[in-house]
Design a protein around this motif. Structure first.
Motif, PDB file in Angstrom:
ATOM      1  N   ALA A   1      -2.734 -44.135  15.354  1.00 33.73           N
ATOM      2  CA  ALA A   1      -3.713 -43.098  15.696  1.00 33.73           C
ATOM      3  C   ALA A   1      -3.127 -41.705  15.502  1.00 33.73           C
ATOM      4  N   VAL A   2      -1.837 -41.562  15.776  1.00 29.94           N
ATOM      5  CA  VAL A   2      -1.170 -40.278  15.582  1.00 29.94           C
ATOM      6  C   VAL A   2      -1.168 -39.905  14.105  1.00 29.94           C
ATOM      7  N   ALA A   3      -0.849 -40.866  13.250  1.00 25.41           N
ATOM      8  CA  ALA A   3      -0.812 -40.601  11.815  1.00 25.41           C
ATOM      9  C   ALA A   3      -2.204 -40.336  11.263  1.00 25.41           C
ATOM     10  N   VAL A   4      -3.209 -41.043  11.764  1.00 24.36           N
ATOM     11  CA  VAL A   4      -4.592 -40.830  11.322  1.00 24.36           C
ATOM     12  C   VAL A   4      -5.032 -39.406  11.654  1.00 24.36           C
TER      13      VAL A   4
ATOM     14  N   LYS B   1     -10.678 -37.748  15.310  1.00 27.01           N
ATOM     15  CA  LYS B   1     -10.871 -39.162  14.984  1.00 27.01           C
ATOM     16  C   LYS B   1     -11.821 -39.248  13.793  1.00 27.01           C
ATOM     17  N   PRO B   2     -11.638 -40.257  12.926  1.00 19.48           N
ATOM     18  CA  PRO B   2     -12.533 -40.364  11.771  1.00 19.48           C
ATOM     19  C   PRO B   2     -13.983 -40.560  12.219  1.00 19.48           C
ATOM     20  N   ILE B   3     -14.892 -39.827  11.585  1.00 18.92           N
ATOM     21  CA  ILE B   3     -16.329 -40.026  11.784  1.00 18.92           C
ATOM     22  C   ILE B   3     -16.896 -40.510  10.453  1.00 18.92           C
ATOM     23  N   ILE B   4     -17.450 -41.707  10.465  1.00 18.29           N
ATOM     24  CA  ILE B   4     -18.005 -42.326   9.267  1.00 18.29           C
ATOM     25  C   ILE B   4     -19.518 -42.195   9.321  1.00 18.29           C
ATOM     26  N   ALA B   5     -20.109 -41.545   8.322  1.00 16.82           N
ATOM     27  CA  ALA B   5     -21.554 -41.437   8.254  1.00 16.82           C
ATOM     28  C   ALA B   5     -22.131 -42.714   7.658  1.00 16.82           C
ATOM     29  N   ALA B   6     -23.043 -43.343   8.390  1.00 17.08           N
ATOM     30  CA  ALA B   6     -23.785 -44.503   7.892  1.00 17.08           C
ATOM     31  C   ALA B   6     -25.165 -43.988   7.495  1.00 17.08           C
TER      32      ALA B   6
ATOM     33  N   HIS C   1     -14.564 -49.052  18.389  1.00 17.80           N
ATOM     34  CA  HIS C   1     -15.328 -47.996  17.739  1.00 17.80           C
ATOM     35  C   HIS C   1     -16.628 -47.700  18.481  1.00 17.80           C
ATOM     36  N   ALA C   2     -17.081 -46.459  18.357  1.00 17.03           N
ATOM     37  CA  ALA C   2     -18.354 -46.044  18.956  1.00 17.03           C
ATOM     38  C   ALA C   2     -19.331 -45.702  17.845  1.00 17.03           C
ATOM     39  N   VAL C   3     -20.561 -46.174  18.004  1.00 14.36           N
ATOM     40  CA  VAL C   3     -21.630 -45.845  17.072  1.00 14.36           C
ATOM     41  C   VAL C   3     -22.574 -44.880  17.777  1.00 14.36           C
ATOM     42  N   LEU C   4     -22.789 -43.719  17.180  1.00 12.67           N
ATOM     43  CA  LEU C   4     -23.718 -42.719  17.703  1.00 12.67           C
ATOM     44  C   LEU C   4     -24.953 -42.702  16.819  1.00 12.67           C
ATOM     45  N   ILE C   5     -26.113 -42.751  17.447  1.00 10.71           N
ATOM     46  CA  ILE C   5     -27.378 -42.886  16.718  1.00 10.71           C
ATOM     47  C   ILE C   5     -28.267 -41.687  17.020  1.00 10.71           C
ATOM     48  N   LEU C   6     -28.616 -40.933  15.985  1.00 14.24           N
ATOM     49  CA  LEU C   6     -29.579 -39.842  16.128  1.00 14.24           C
ATOM     50  C   LEU C   6     -30.935 -40.482  16.403  1.00 14.24           C
ATOM     51  N   ASN C   7     -31.508 -40.200  17.559  1.00 12.42           N
ATOM     52  CA  ASN C   7     -32.613 -41.021  18.050  1.00 12.42           C
ATOM     53  C   ASN C   7     -33.927 -40.230  18.161  1.00 12.42           C
ATOM     54  N   ARG C   8     -34.425 -39.821  17.012  1.00 11.39           N
ATOM     55  CA  ARG C   8     -35.771 -39.243  16.933  1.00 11.39           C
ATOM     56  C   ARG C   8     -36.497 -39.852  15.737  1.00 11.39           C
TER      57      ARG C   8
ATOM     58  N   ASP D   1     -11.570 -40.223  25.054  1.00  9.74           N
ATOM     59  CA  ASP D   1     -11.479 -41.665  25.304  1.00  9.74           C
ATOM     60  C   ASP D   1     -10.499 -42.280  24.306  1.00  9.74           C
ATOM     61  N   ASP D   2      -9.288 -42.544  24.763  1.00 10.56           N
ATOM     62  CA  ASP D   2      -8.246 -43.062  23.862  1.00 10.56           C
ATOM     63  C   ASP D   2      -8.535 -44.475  23.368  1.00 10.56           C
ATOM     64  N   SER D   3      -9.467 -45.176  24.001  1.00 10.83           N
ATOM     65  CA  SER D   3      -9.802 -46.522  23.554  1.00 10.83           C
ATOM     66  C   SER D   3     -10.722 -46.517  22.342  1.00 10.83           C
ATOM     67  N   VAL D   4     -11.268 -45.356  21.995  1.00  6.92           N
ATOM     68  CA  VAL D   4     -12.143 -45.230  20.829  1.00  6.92           C
ATOM     69  C   VAL D   4     -11.332 -44.717  19.655  1.00  6.92           C
ATOM     70  N   ARG D   5     -11.289 -45.490  18.578  1.00  3.33           N
ATOM     71  CA  ARG D   5     -10.504 -45.108  17.413  1.00  3.33           C
ATOM     72  C   ARG D   5     -11.319 -44.394  16.347  1.00  3.33           C
ATOM     73  N   CYS D   6     -12.526 -44.885  16.076  1.00  5.44           N
ATOM     74  CA  CYS D   6     -13.364 -44.285  15.042  1.00  5.44           C
ATOM     75  C   CYS D   6     -14.795 -44.174  15.555  1.00  5.44           C
ATOM     76  N   LEU D   7     -15.536 -43.235  14.998  1.00  6.35           N
ATOM     77  CA  LEU D   7     -16.944 -43.077  15.300  1.00  6.35           C
ATOM     78  C   LEU D   7     -17.757 -43.366  14.047  1.00  6.35           C
ATOM     79  N   VAL D   8     -18.920 -43.966  14.241  1.00  9.79           N
ATOM     80  CA  VAL D   8     -19.901 -44.126  13.166  1.00  9.79           C
ATOM     81  C   VAL D   8     -21.137 -43.349  13.583  1.00  9.79           C
ATOM     82  N   LEU D   9     -21.634 -42.505  12.702  1.00 13.21           N
ATOM     83  CA  LEU D   9     -22.817 -41.689  12.983  1.00 13.21           C
ATOM     84  C   LEU D   9     -23.943 -42.124  12.068  1.00 13.21           C
ATOM     85  N   THR D  10     -25.096 -42.461  12.652  1.00  8.68           N
ATOM     86  CA  THR D  10     -26.225 -42.927  11.858  1.00  8.68           C
ATOM     87  C   THR D  10     -27.523 -42.462  12.498  1.00  8.68           C
ATOM     88  N   GLY D  11     -28.647 -42.839  11.884  1.00  7.96           N
ATOM     89  CA  GLY D  11     -29.947 -42.467  12.408  1.00  7.96           C
ATOM     90  C   GLY D  11     -30.728 -43.683  12.860  1.00  7.96           C
TER      91      GLY D  11
END
Length: 261
Positions: free
Chosen positions: A205-208, A99-104, A11-18, A43-53
């Motif tokens: 991943a196809v079903a998701v 891909k699922p994006i989960i808001a943290a 999984h990849a975590v993306l952080i809003l950085n301000r 990037d097929d190795s990434v299944r889900c993303l988490v988005l946070t601040g």
């Protein structure tokens, strides 16, 4: 960097950085987030993303008012082109992401920050998080999709109350009305999101991706059209080896080992 990224296994975590601006959505931040989403989709190795601040105070306080004020002053057309269309493109991209994006939600999610969270597949909030639509106090309606997605999440009357008053609601109320999936202690927020991502990643991943498309595209059409979309996405999944593995594993009473995981 206005978007920081971390890798946690699949999984990849993306952080809003301000953090000094409560992670307000500047034009540059939105553009950088779109670039990151484009790269991670491939990037097929990434299944889900988490988005946070960044920080502990805010997921995002919303659009950067000082940044778009010159466009407001210039003309409605300039504001629509540079501000509204950019924000709507971002939330549409998040909502339709394969891909699922989960808001943290690690603090306030106001204005455009709330609209960004609404567009995510799933949302988990820290206990101290709060949510609001304060745009009305600036003289305009929510412009990043909030007038459309919020009523679909929580119903027209509740959405109207949030939009027309600008009042904030707590994480507990957001959970009660269906705006978020779970509320957890702040120190448990990222682990809870990653556990959710791990549960999702156990599946094909196809079903998701097919499930996400069926839900998102079918939500706002008639039931007959929605059922047709559901059938079409079933056919997409049925063409993969994963569906044969999943059904065989069920019959054989074993755990499925999906090719696309």
């Amino acid at each position: 960097m206005l978007i920081e990224s971390e890798r946690h296994g699949q999984h990849a975590v993306l952080i809003l950085n301000r953090p000094e601006k409560l992670n307000a959505l500047s034009y540059e931040l939105i553009d950088e987030l779109m670039d990151r989403l484009n790269a991670l989709e491939l990037d097929d190795s990434v299944r889900c993303l988490v988005l946070t601040g960044a920080g502990e105070k805010a997921f995002s306080a919303g659009a950067d008012i000082a940044g778009f004020a010159p466009d407001i002053a210039a003309s409605p057309e300039t504001a629509w082109r540079n501000f509204v269309m950019r924000g709507q493109a971002m939330t549409r991209r998040i909502e339709n992401y394969p891909k699922p994006i989960i808001a943290a939600v690690n603090g306030i999610a106001f204005g455009g920050g709330c609209e960004t969270m609404e567009a995510c597949s799933i949302a988990i909030a820290a206990e101290h998080a709060s949510f609001a639509k304060p745009e009305i106090r600036l003289g305009f309606p929510p412009p990043f999709g909030g007038t459309q997605r919020l009523p679909r999440h929580i119903g027209r009357k509740r959405a109207n109350e949030m939009i027309l008053t600008g009042d904030a609601i707590s994480a507990e109320e957001a959970l009660l009305i269906g705006l978020v999936n779970h509320v957890v202690p702040a120190h448990e927020l990222l682990p809870a999101c990653l556990r959710m991502a791990d549960r999702i990643a156990e599946n094909s991943a196809v079903a998701v991706a097919a499930s996400l498309r069926a839900v998102t595209r079918g939500l706002n059409v008639s039931i007959d059209e929605g059922l047709a979309m559901e059938a079409a996405q079933f056919m997409v999944a049925a063409a993969s080896r994963d569906v044969r593995e999943g059904t065989a594993a069920f019959v054989e009473k074993r755990r499925a080992v999906f090719e696309h995981r």
